[in-house]
Design an enzyme around this catalytic site. Structure first.
Site, mmCIF file in Angstrom:
data_model
loop_
_atom_site.group_PDB
_atom_site.id
_atom_site.type_symbol
_atom_site.label_atom_id
_atom_site.label_comp_id
_atom_site.label_asym_id
_atom_site.label_seq_id
_atom_site.Cartn_x
_atom_site.Cartn_y
_atom_site.Cartn_z
ATOM 1 N N HIS A 161 0.754 -1.261 -0.039
ATOM 2 C CA HIS A 161 -0.109 -0.177 -0.041
ATOM 3 C C HIS A 161 0.878 1.335 -0.095
ATOM 4 O O HIS A 161 1.965 1.319 0.637
ATOM 5 C CB HIS A 161 -1.054 0.078 1.190
ATOM 6 C CG HIS A 161 -0.461 0.078 2.793
ATOM 7 N ND1 HIS A 161 -0.107 0.881 3.185
ATOM 8 C CD2 HIS A 161 -0.161 -1.086 3.357
ATOM 9 C CE1 HIS A 161 0.489 0.754 4.378
ATOM 10 N NE2 HIS A 161 0.431 -0.493 4.490
ATOM 11 N N ASP A 163 0.186 4.424 1.415
ATOM 12 C CA ASP A 163 -0.240 5.415 2.287
ATOM 13 C C ASP A 163 0.715 4.805 3.396
ATOM 14 O O ASP A 163 0.963 3.754 3.815
ATOM 15 C CB ASP A 163 -1.520 5.589 2.722
ATOM 16 C CG ASP A 163 -2.359 4.166 2.957
ATOM 17 O OD1 ASP A 163 -2.150 3.169 2.526
ATOM 18 O OD2 ASP A 163 -3.144 4.291 3.886
ATOM 19 N N GLU A 230 -5.037 2.000 3.021
ATOM 20 C CA GLU A 230 -5.009 0.903 3.903
ATOM 21 C C GLU A 230 -4.833 1.243 5.474
ATOM 22 O O GLU A 230 -5.489 0.670 6.140
ATOM 23 C CB GLU A 230 -3.778 -0.030 3.588
ATOM 24 C CG GLU A 230 -3.701 -1.478 4.198
ATOM 25 C CD GLU A 230 -3.117 -1.596 5.679
ATOM 26 O OE1 GLU A 230 -3.152 -2.453 6.222
ATOM 27 O OE2 GLU A 230 -2.462 -0.481 6.327
ATOM 28 N N GLU A 231 -4.228 2.535 5.734
ATOM 29 C CA GLU A 231 -4.376 2.692 7.016
ATOM 30 C C GLU A 231 -5.860 3.308 7.558
ATOM 31 O O GLU A 231 -5.730 3.581 8.797
ATOM 32 C CB GLU A 231 -3.218 3.855 7.409
ATOM 33 C CG GLU A 231 -1.648 3.479 6.940
ATOM 34 C CD GLU A 231 -1.250 2.231 7.862
ATOM 35 O OE1 GLU A 231 -2.009 1.974 8.706
ATOM 36 O OE2 GLU A 231 -0.251 1.734 7.683
#
Length: 576
Positions: A161, A163, A230-231
């Site tokens: 990902h 981010d 994703e976070e």
């Protein structure tokens, strides 16, 4: 001879009986001590579980690429060039923030930082961008497709990902180096995203570029999929739906993403733990509405005070531990028992007989639970993360909210965990004479009155986000042998030959459980084979992922490149 009187006879007899009793008791104690402390031997009449052990695996063309792989792992010039790419990726701040809009289409300026990152990727990986077809999904999601020559073969999907977790301004003075500077000291790379998980994204791209340079043309299509939130639980990630629409359900040969434990020492053995499953996930909001007033005439217990009592109640009421075959962690320890060269005999017995012997099961649960980093694999967790309440120092709070996060063990489920939290709230509500309304996870929008509201106030409980535990990836077949065998090869023969060349020891590659959650939650429909593993030296938790001074040991980044390069070559040789 003097004749004994009856009294003397019975006195002597009594002494003898006392002596015999004493000796008997001593014998019992000795036998008990022997029973409980003797080295346990493995019984032969019980079929114990087996570790999905693998041999070292190399692609058939390994010898022709051996020099390049050694260059990736060992060459200082290559190392510095690779470090430069990581530095530039870290310097692109791609932090995700909780208050960002879910509607990307009408808020493109809010995500402009990802365009900056994408430009950097194009600059650092020109061959990849010339060779693979890029699809921008939901504007900032990246899906690269390297078309294979045989369309009958299922594609291999590699993930990471873009981010990173944001930085707390209050913590900046505690960072050894500025979080977005990307500082490399020759051994360690520092910066946000270095461990979670730009190292995986950049490493995969570097491997693809090396494959292009040697003229490799895949039979099997290779797909790279990189989400950008994703976070934030991945709610904006449309990549999996895009891939499914193009290829269909269960269309991927296998999926590889972050997760697992890179290398970990357990009982003097080095283990590489591949996440073949993930725990469930739930966010819960618990709030109190209560009469306020002037703080000069407070109630005995304010809303904040009552919430404090609830916090203690929740944290003191811990979830039970489990050690069962439902959890890949079970096979992780079976592999340890079968392959460790110096494992304690009692520990080995307790692992292998844990499913037949309650005492053995209790012993191994206590062993795993004694270490914080391993304990979370065998129990549901609870983390109290956010609390808000009160608006003025001389006014009693009328509303207080607690938010907690729980990761659900595979032996349990969302409903089980949620009902535990409801029970905790009910206990405190009764203690302080409050009402209780509950909105259950699978009954959104409808409150259930557990306790009627009172003049004191009312508790409200609701779920914010839920995800049941994941399906479990099969192990022991050809796909597992290639993935795990490649892992052994990278560590034992390329990265650390001086340790393993003339040793009975090996890197024990095992199934395991992802205690966090990754974007793979959205890819379950695409494949039954999901390997959550980031090659390298340090587990991401040890590397301060999400914390202050996030870093990696750079050897691990080079191992990601070598692993991805070789894994693609090996998978390309297989037929479905």
């Amino acid at each position: 001879m003097t004749k004994m009187t009856d009294k003397t006879f019975f006195t002597e007899k009594k002494k003898k009986l006392t002596l015999i009793k004493s000796l008997f008791l001593v014998l019992l104690v000795v036998l008990s001590l022997y029973h409980f402390h003797k080295p346990k031997t493995l019984k032969k009449d019980i079929e114990i579980p087996k570790c999905p052990t693998v041999d070292i695996y190399r692609p058939s063309n390994y010898e022709s690429n051996k020099e390049l792989l050694h260059k990736i792992i060992n060459d200082p010039v290559y190392r510095n060039i690779s470090a430069g790419k990581m530095i530039r990726s870290i310097q692109c701040d791609t932090s995700s923030y909780d208050d960002e809009p879910e509607d990307v289409e009408n808020n493109l300026e809010s995500f402009e930082r990802f365009n900056v990152f994408h430009k950097q990727l194009r600059d650092d990986f020109p061959l990849l961008h010339e060779t693979l077809k890029l699809h921008n999904v939901n504007h900032f999601g990246l899906v690269y497709i390297w078309q294979g020559s045989d369309s009958s073969l299922q594609p291999l999907l590699l993930m990471a990902h873009q981010d990173v977790s944001p930085i707390s301004e209050a913590s900046l003075d505690q960072w050894i180096h500025p979080p977005f500077a990307g500082v490399y000291d020759g051994k360690f790379m520092y910066g946000r995203g270095s461990a979670d998980c730009k190292n995986l994204l950049i490493g995969q791209m570097e491997a693809i570029e090396e494959l292009i340079k040697i003229g490799f043309k895949p039979r099997r299509t290779i797909i790279l999929s990189y989400g950008y939130d994703e976070e934030l639980t991945g709610v904006r990630n449309k990549n999996p739906a895009f891939i499914e629409e193009m290829y269909g359900t269960k269309s991927m040969f296998a999926i590889m993403d972050e997760g697992g434990v890179s290398l970990q020492n357990i009982s003097n053995s080095t283990m590489a733990i591949v996440g073949t499953g993930e725990k469930g996930y739930i966010d819960v909001s618990i709030s109190i509405q209560k009469k306020g007033g002037h703080s000069s005439v407070p109630q005995d217990h304010t809303a904040i005070g009552i919430m404090g009592s609830l916090i203690v109640e929740i944290e003191d009421d811990k979830f039970e531990t489990h050690f069962t075959e439902l959890n890949p962690t079970f096979y992780q320890y079976v592999c340890l028992a079968e392959n460790s060269v110096d494992i304690d005999a009692v520990l080995k017995h307790d692992i292998l007989y844990s499913q037949f012997d309650d005492d053995a099961n209790s012993n191994i649960r206590n062993f795993i639970n004694s270490d914080r980093l391993t304990s979370y694999a065998i129990k549901t967790t609870q983390a109290l993360d956010i609390i808000n309440g009160g608006v003025k120092v001389n006014a009693l709070p009328e509303f207080v909210e607690l938010r907690l996060n729980s990761r659900i063990a595979l032996e349990e489920n969302i409903t089980f965990a949620y009902e535990k939290f409801v029970k905790n709230v009910e206990t405190i509500a009764k203690k302080y004479d409050l009402g209780l309304n509950v909105e259950y996870p699978y009954n959104k929008g409808e409150d259930v009155v557990i306790l009627p509201p009172t003049d004191v106030g009312v508790f409200s409980v609701k779920s914010l986000f839920v995800l049941e535990p994941s399906p479990i990836t099969p192990v022991g077949d050809k796909k597992w042998k290639v993935f795990a065998g490649t892992t052994r090869h990278i560590y034992e023969e390329l990265a650390y030959p001086e340790i393993y060349e003339n040793s009975e020891e090996q890197v024990i590659v095992t199934p395991g459980l992802g205690t966090g959650n990754t974007d793979t939650r959205y890819y379950w429909r695409l494949s039954d084979y999901i390997y959550r593993y980031r090659p390298g030296v340090l587990p991401s938790v040890t590397a301060n992922s999400h914390g202050i001074n996030e870093y990696i040991e750079f050897d691990g980044h080079l191992q990601i490149i070598a692993f991805t390069f070789e894994y693609i070559l090996s998978v390309d040789e297989l037929d479905d």
